[in-house]
Design a protein around this motif. Structure first.
Motif: not given
Length: 132
Positions: A55-72
């Motif tokens: 979900t957009p919210e779940a993907a957003e929760s994984l984005r941190t600083g310079d890191g992407t959702c995919g990396q996280a």
């Protein structure tokens, strides 16, 4: 309503539904397949593809600083495993895997993962690595 509260309500509904027998519905099959696609992407090292199944919210929760959702999502080391069961109630679903529990929500485009890496905590809401 918070995600943890919603996940607790979903778990309670699942517990109630577990007592009734029946065949796998079309909704359960689609939810299972969505969870399997998500874990196939994670296992295949395709982080951005896995994030597209959140979900957009779940993907957003994984984005941190310079890191992407995919990396996280790949860094979490989500356990996955073979699907052992699924329950659907309305637009919400729970898919149980051998080593994980996943919560999904049905959108117009299909099922998206809103909770993954979830572990039960008795009467408390599930504790999830991915929430949204």
């Amino acid at each position: 309503m918070t995600t943890r509260t919603t996940l607790a309500a979903a778990a309670a509904l699942t517990a109630l539904a577990t007592g009734s027998a029946g065949c796998s519905s079309t909704g359960e099959t689609a939810a299972r397949q969505a969870a399997e696609r998500f874990y196939a992407a994670v296992a295949g090292g395709q982080g951005e593809r896995a994030c597209a199944l959140l979900t957009p919210e779940a993907a957003e929760s994984l984005r941190t600083g310079d890191g992407t959702c995919g990396q996280a999502v790949l860094a979490l080391g989500l356990p996955g495993g073979e699907v052992t069961g699924a329950q659907v109630w309305g637009d919400e679903a729970q898919v149980r895997l051998a080593r994980d529990t996943v919560f999904l929500h049905r959108f117009a485009q299909g099922w998206l993962v809103r909770g993954a890496g979830c572990r039960p905590r008795g009467d408390l809401p599930y504790d999830c690595e991915v929430e949204g």
